[in-house]
Design a protein around this motif. Structure first.
Motif, PDB file in Angstrom:
ATOM      1  N   GLY A  12       0.810  -1.213   0.000  1.00 34.22           N
ATOM      2  CA  GLY A  12       0.000   0.000   0.000  1.00 34.22           C
ATOM      3  C   GLY A  12       0.843   1.263   0.000  1.00 34.22           C
ATOM      4  O   GLY A  12       0.530   2.240  -0.685  1.00 34.22           O
ATOM      5  N   ASP A 252      -7.638   6.059  -1.734  1.00 34.85           N
ATOM      6  CA  ASP A 252      -6.708   4.934  -1.877  1.00 34.85           C
ATOM      7  C   ASP A 252      -6.466   4.227  -0.547  1.00 34.85           C
ATOM      8  O   ASP A 252      -6.366   2.984  -0.476  1.00 34.85           O
ATOM      9  CB  ASP A 252      -5.390   5.426  -2.466  1.00 34.85           C
ATOM     10  N   ARG A 253      -6.363   5.025   0.503  1.00 33.48           N
ATOM     11  CA  ARG A 253      -6.111   4.403   1.809  1.00 33.48           C
ATOM     12  C   ARG A 253      -7.326   3.585   2.289  1.00 33.48           C
ATOM     13  O   ARG A 253      -7.164   2.519   2.907  1.00 33.48           O
ATOM     14  CB  ARG A 253      -5.760   5.476   2.835  1.00 33.48           C
ATOM     15  N   LEU A 256      -7.213   0.422   0.364  1.00 33.01           N
ATOM     16  CA  LEU A 256      -6.188  -0.473   0.892  1.00 33.01           C
ATOM     17  C   LEU A 256      -6.640  -1.121   2.205  1.00 33.01           C
ATOM     18  O   LEU A 256      -6.308  -2.281   2.491  1.00 33.01           O
ATOM     19  CB  LEU A 256      -4.887   0.302   1.102  1.00 33.01           C
TER      20      LEU A 256
END
Length: 669
Positions: A12, A252-253, A256
């Motif tokens: 990640g 995105d986090r 992830l």
């Protein structure tokens, strides 16, 4: 599980860096494409105003003693096509002498550049380069900033020497805000910060033309704008600088985090990202291919990464090796072997070393001529990752337009100077003889007649003799006037003939012409001119007829004999007519200086002479032989030349005899 989580966390983190890097690259490329479009508008704007100031300078060269009204008429016509020009100036020496519009700029009349250091510096730079220059910005009393398109004006030397005399300057002035508005910078400033830097050789360091100077320290995107005798660099960054992270960071986090909980979600997200990247690259490739300029990107080892179709069209000579992975050095070497670079002819090794040095530098720019006829501006810019971007811009039309404008201005000035000199001679003769006729009572023939009339008784025979003498003198004077006026008319007709011939409509009336009448008429017209130079004049001809335009044939022969008399200082001039192999040859031979072989075809071109320099000793418009050959060919004939340098020349007018037409008519019957 712990190992999987660690791998997911590491993956990640790595993905986050890649995403940020990709976003920044896309953002840079987007700004580069937008900046290229702005640069094209700016170059068109600058070259357009250079053409306007060159047109103004051309008018001043032709009319150095112009009035303010004449200047205003020309300036108003130029302003119609470019209304953003707020002032047209003409400065004789260093003092402003003419302005337009007059009401708004009349306070500038009499302004001396020497009293203003900035203006004097600009004037010195322009006169030193002897060509047009863009200067500014200069802050006006009103607070607005102005840009000056300025060009020096040199006139032919008054003593006929090879050097030119400095007359002054022609200038057009625009507002900097107008320039930025018309070229798109005003809209650009809504989304980015920009700065325009001047990179002229005369400056010790770049000068800020417009924009925010702080952009220079933010790793900006930059492009060069080139124009005659100068260059600008435009640098841009997003508003407030480059973002540290991509706007998708939070998303995105979260993704992830979901991937760390569900492996299938991880795989699905990877597939999603892969598809999004392919689409972005396809869009990027489409955008690059849509560019009018050639674009190519090379990695840190100078290997080709991507390029567009326009770039491939510029390098068509090496299209067989143009593919990703080939190095920029290999493209240069192969193009050099195949003769693709015109500037390298005869100096291949030195040219290659110089290009290699430019490739290794941080950035480089230059004009290059390709063997396919294109002239391009090549710019190499280093990227932050050690790679480079090459941009090729086609400047062929702009360069040709500027050269044609300058050539037309020089040809016009030279032609007007030559024509005015040629018209002066016959006019002087006509005016001199007119003055002689006006003062006839002081002539010996008139005095003799008046004396005979006052005798007592009047001697009728003596009066008759004196009257005949006066009549003969008047005939002689009017005959000379007629000859000079005819020569003047011939000069004017020469201009009209050339115009008709160039337009494809020569005035030709083919009839049967007696050779004897043609030769005798020309002999009577030219004998005195030739014998006045103490030259022997030989005339020999064979009787017969030619199928030609009698008037045009006499015009050709008169021109040939006039040229022979002009260039022959001693010896003879001969006019002979012979029949040879079904043709009639009118030969004009002289014992003059002759003509070098390299000049024997050039003399038949318009405005050309063997010596066409400003210091030539023989005058003439340079149209005579060009018109004569075209008139000869319009009569199904030709005009040929043979010459031996130092011994003389032989010009031969070839025409068809009447018998040829009669034979063709009988065969047709």
């Amino acid at each position: 599980m712990i190992i999987v989580m660690v791998l997911l966390l590491l993956g990640g983190r790595h993905f986050e860096k890649l995403s940020n890097h990709s976003y920044l690259q896309d953002l840079r490329l987007s700004e580069t494409l937008e900046l290229i479009e702005i640069r094209e508008k700016l170059e068109l704007y600058i070259f357009g105003h250079f053409l306007q100031v060159e047109k103004l300078a051309s008018f001043i060269k032709s009319n150095p003693d112009m009035t303010q009204e004449e200047f205003a008429v020309v300036a108003a016509r130029l302003q119609e096509s470019m209304p953003d020009i707020i002032n047209f100036e003409a400065a004789q020496g260093l003092t402003v002498s003419h302005v337009y519009p007059y009401a708004e700029n009349k306070h500038l009349i009499g302004l001396n550049f020497a009293e203003y250091p900035t203006l004097l510096e600009y004037a010195d730079r322009v006169s030193a380069k002897k060509s047009a220059l863009l200067t500014g910005p200069v802050k006006a009393p009103s607070g607005e900033y102005l840009m000056f398109f300025k060009t020096p004006i040199f006139l032919p030397s008054s003593d006929g020497g090879a050097t030119e005399e400095f007359w002054g300057f022609a200038t057009v002035v625009v507002r900097l805000d107008d320039m930025l508005g018309q070229t798109g910078f005003r809209e650009l400033a809504e989304t980015v910060d920009y700065v325009i830097l001047s990179e002229n050789d005369d400056l010790s360091e770049p000068q800020v033309v417009a924009g925010n100077p702080g952009v220079q320290g933010r790793d900006p995107v930059s492009l060069d704008v080139d124009f005659p005798n100068g260059a600008w660099e435009v640098q841009t960054t997003p508003k407030g600088g480059w973002p540290e992270t991509a706007p998708t960071l939070v998303r995105d986090r979260l993704i992830l985090l979901m991937i760390s909980l569900v492996c299938l979600s991880i795989l699905g997200y990877i597939l999603y990202i892969s598809r999004a990247n392919r689409l972005a690259r396809a869009r990027l490739a489409g955008a690059i291919n849509a560019m009018d300029d050639g674009f190519a990107q090379f990695d840190s080892e100078q290997r080709l990464v991507k390029y567009n179709k326009r770039y491939a069209s510029f390098l068509s000579g090496v299209s067989d090796i143009l593919r990703p992975g080939v190095t920029l050095t290999e493209l240069l070497e192969e193009g050099l072997k195949r003769g693709n670079f015109v500037d390298a002819f005869g100096q291949e090794e030195a040219w290659y070393k110089e290009r290699k040095k430019e490739i290794d530098s941080a950035q480089a720019k230059r004009e290059m001529r390709f063997s396919n006829g294109l002239t391009v501006h090549a710019a190499i810019h280093k990227t932050s990752d050690g790679g480079s971007v090459v941009i090729l811009s086609d400047v062929t039309q702009l360069k040709n337009a500027l050269e044609r404008s300058q050539a037309a201005s020089e040809a016009k000035s030279q032609f007007i100077s030559v024509l005015s000199h040629e018209l002066r001679t016959p006019l002087t003769v006509v005016l001199g003889l007119a003055k002689l006729t006006h003062e006839i009572e002081r002539q010996p023939a008139y005095v003799a007649l008046e004396t005979a009339l006052h005798k007592d008784p009047v001697d009728v025979e003596e009066c008759r003799k004196a009257l005949r003498g006066l009549a003969d003198q008047i005939k002689s004077v009017t005959g000379k006037q007629t000859n000079s006026a005819s020569y003047l008319l011939e000069l004017i007709n020469e201009m009209l003939d050339f115009s008709k011939i160039e337009s494809g409509n020569p005035d030709i009336d083919m009839t049967e012409c007696e050779i004897g009448d043609l030769v005798t008429t020309v002999e009577q017209q030219m004998r005195r001119l030739i014998e006045d130079k103490h030259l022997a004049f030989v005339v020999e001809y064979e009787d017969g007829k030619v199928l030609a335009d009698c008037k045009r044939t006499r015009q050709i022969l008169t021109n040939l004999l006039g040229n022979a008399a002009k260039f022959t200082e001693r010896g003879f001039i001969a006019l002979t007519v012979t029949h040879k192999e079904g043709e009639v040859h009118f030969n004009v031979e002289d014992s003059g200086p002759g003509i070098e072989e390299a000049d024997r075809q050039r003399i038949f071109e318009p405005f050309e002479q063997v010596d066409s320099s400003l210091t030539r000793s023989k005058t003439g418009t340079g149209l005579g032989l060009a018109i004569s050959r075209k008139l000869a060919r319009a009569q199904s004939g030709d005009l040929l030349v043979e010459s031996t340098p130092g011994k003389g020349s032989l010009f031969t007018l070839v025409l068809k005899p009447v018998e040829i037409r009669e034979e063709q008519a009988s065969l047709s019957a």
